[in-house]
Design a protein around this motif. Structure first.
Motif, PDB file in Angstrom:
ATOM      1  N   SER A  59     -26.052 -66.876 -83.227  1.00 34.73           N
ATOM      2  CA  SER A  59     -27.068 -66.854 -82.167  1.00 34.73           C
ATOM      3  C   SER A  59     -26.655 -65.952 -81.008  1.00 34.73           C
ATOM      4  O   SER A  59     -27.467 -65.662 -80.131  1.00 34.73           O
ATOM      5  CB  SER A  59     -27.290 -68.267 -81.623  1.00 34.73           C
ATOM      6  N   GLY A  60     -25.398 -65.537 -80.994  1.00 33.46           N
ATOM      7  CA  GLY A  60     -24.878 -64.729 -79.899  1.00 33.46           C
ATOM      8  C   GLY A  60     -24.106 -65.540 -78.878  1.00 33.46           C
ATOM      9  O   GLY A  60     -23.488 -64.980 -77.977  1.00 33.46           O
ATOM     10  N   ARG A  61     -24.139 -66.857 -78.999  1.00 35.23           N
ATOM     11  CA  ARG A  61     -23.407 -67.719 -78.060  1.00 35.23           C
ATOM     12  C   ARG A  61     -21.905 -67.540 -78.251  1.00 35.23           C
ATOM     13  O   ARG A  61     -21.405 -67.614 -79.375  1.00 35.23           O
ATOM     14  CB  ARG A  61     -23.777 -69.180 -78.279  1.00 35.23           C
ATOM     15  N   PRO A  62     -21.160 -67.318 -77.174  1.00 32.43           N
ATOM     16  CA  PRO A  62     -19.704 -67.187 -77.310  1.00 32.43           C
ATOM     17  C   PRO A  62     -19.063 -68.532 -77.626  1.00 32.43           C
ATOM     18  O   PRO A  62     -19.519 -69.572 -77.148  1.00 32.43           O
ATOM     19  CB  PRO A  62     -19.262 -66.672 -75.942  1.00 32.43           C
ATOM     20  N   LEU A  63     -18.030 -68.507 -78.456  1.00 34.65           N
ATOM     21  CA  LEU A  63     -17.329 -69.744 -78.761  1.00 34.65           C
ATOM     22  C   LEU A  63     -16.490 -70.228 -77.582  1.00 34.65           C
ATOM     23  O   LEU A  63     -16.218 -71.408 -77.460  1.00 34.65           O
ATOM     24  CB  LEU A  63     -16.450 -69.567 -80.005  1.00 34.65           C
ATOM     25  N   GLU A  64     -16.092 -69.313 -76.713  1.00 40.17           N
ATOM     26  CA  GLU A  64     -15.326 -69.653 -75.507  1.00 40.17           C
ATOM     27  C   GLU A  64     -14.108 -70.524 -75.824  1.00 40.17           C
ATOM     28  O   GLU A  64     -13.857 -71.526 -75.179  1.00 40.17           O
ATOM     29  CB  GLU A  64     -16.234 -70.320 -74.467  1.00 40.17           C
ATOM     30  N   ASP A  65     -13.393 -70.112 -76.854  1.00 37.44           N
ATOM     31  CA  ASP A  65     -12.214 -70.871 -77.255  1.00 37.44           C
ATOM     32  C   ASP A  65     -10.911 -70.115 -77.010  1.00 37.44           C
ATOM     33  O   ASP A  65      -9.845 -70.600 -77.344  1.00 37.44           O
ATOM     34  CB  ASP A  65     -12.326 -71.292 -78.717  1.00 37.44           C
ATOM     35  N   GLY A  66     -11.000 -68.904 -76.437  1.00 36.22           N
ATOM     36  CA  GLY A  66      -9.799 -68.133 -76.142  1.00 36.22           C
ATOM     37  C   GLY A  66      -9.119 -67.535 -77.353  1.00 36.22           C
ATOM     38  O   GLY A  66      -7.994 -67.066 -77.258  1.00 36.22           O
ATOM     39  N   GLU A  67      -9.793 -67.518 -78.494  1.00 33.74           N
ATOM     40  CA  GLU A  67      -9.166 -67.051 -79.730  1.00 33.74           C
ATOM     41  C   GLU A  67      -9.577 -65.638 -80.127  1.00 33.74           C
ATOM     42  O   GLU A  67      -9.246 -65.189 -81.217  1.00 33.74           O
ATOM     43  CB  GLU A  67      -9.454 -68.033 -80.867  1.00 33.74           C
ATOM     44  N   GLN A  68     -10.281 -64.919 -79.261  1.00 32.55           N
ATOM     45  CA  GLN A  68     -10.643 -63.541 -79.586  1.00 32.55           C
ATOM     46  C   GLN A  68      -9.395 -62.656 -79.549  1.00 32.55           C
ATOM     47  O   GLN A  68      -8.407 -62.988 -78.919  1.00 32.55           O
ATOM     48  CB  GLN A  68     -11.722 -63.006 -78.638  1.00 32.55           C
TER      49      GLN A  68
END
Length: 176
Positions: free
Chosen positions: A93-102
């Motif tokens: 959907s384009g929502r970031p996971l915001e988990d710091g794992e990028q």
């Protein structure tokens, strides 16, 4: 070293499992595009923040060899999609996971080249462009390391070379 041990689908490892895997010198093969594929469900289930799904950043920081792969036909074979997914860490959907794992673009490229060869015990034959190794490479329309993460979808494969022979050449006027 072709019999190197490797874990496929290291989906939900905790910090202890990541540390033990690194200490044992075991490589991992991850499928970043699956993060995109299941991301909305993980967000809806409240799993982001409680469990890390395919925590690539944590694996790299622990010193693991992390090879990128696709797990086709679950998601398509396109390594550019996997690179984009590893860098952006977004749901479909384009929502970031915001988990710091990028990861960085450079790290994602290494996952699909250097680490891919190393995880299969082929680092003396492939993974980098050096004298004596197979000439496996792609030519892209632009340098991915000069793009912002959100612009990675602009990448187009212009040419693919395997073992020094052209196997794909984009025709003039063809779209991405």
């Amino acid at each position: 070293i072709r019999d190197r041990h490797r874990i496929e689908h290291f989906f939900f490892p905790g910090p202890d499992a990541i540390g033990l895997t690194a200490e044992a010198g075991i490589a991992t093969a991850v499928q970043p595009a699956i993060v995109e594929w299941v991301g909305d469900r993980l967000i809806a289930m409240g799993m982001i923040g409680r469990w890390l799904f395919t925590p690539i950043r944590s694996m790299l920081d622990a010193g693991l060899t992390v090879a990128g792969s696709s797990d086709a036909p679950v998601v398509d074979f396109d390594p550019l999609r996997g690179i984009r997914a590893a860098v952006q860490r977004r749901a479909a959907s384009g929502r970031p996971l915001e988990d710091g794992e990028q990861v960085t673009i450079g790290e994602a490229l290494e996952m699909y080249t250097v680490h891919g060869a190393r995880s299969g015990g082929l680092e003396h034959e492939a993974g980098t462009l050096e004298t004596g190794k197979r000439a496996d490479l792609v030519v892209l329309n632009t340098d991915p390391t000069e793009l912002a993460p959100e612009d990675l979808d602009r990448l187009v494969v212009e040419r693919t070379v395997c073992g020094g022979s052209d196997v794909y050449l984009r025709t003039a006027g063809a779209s991405g």
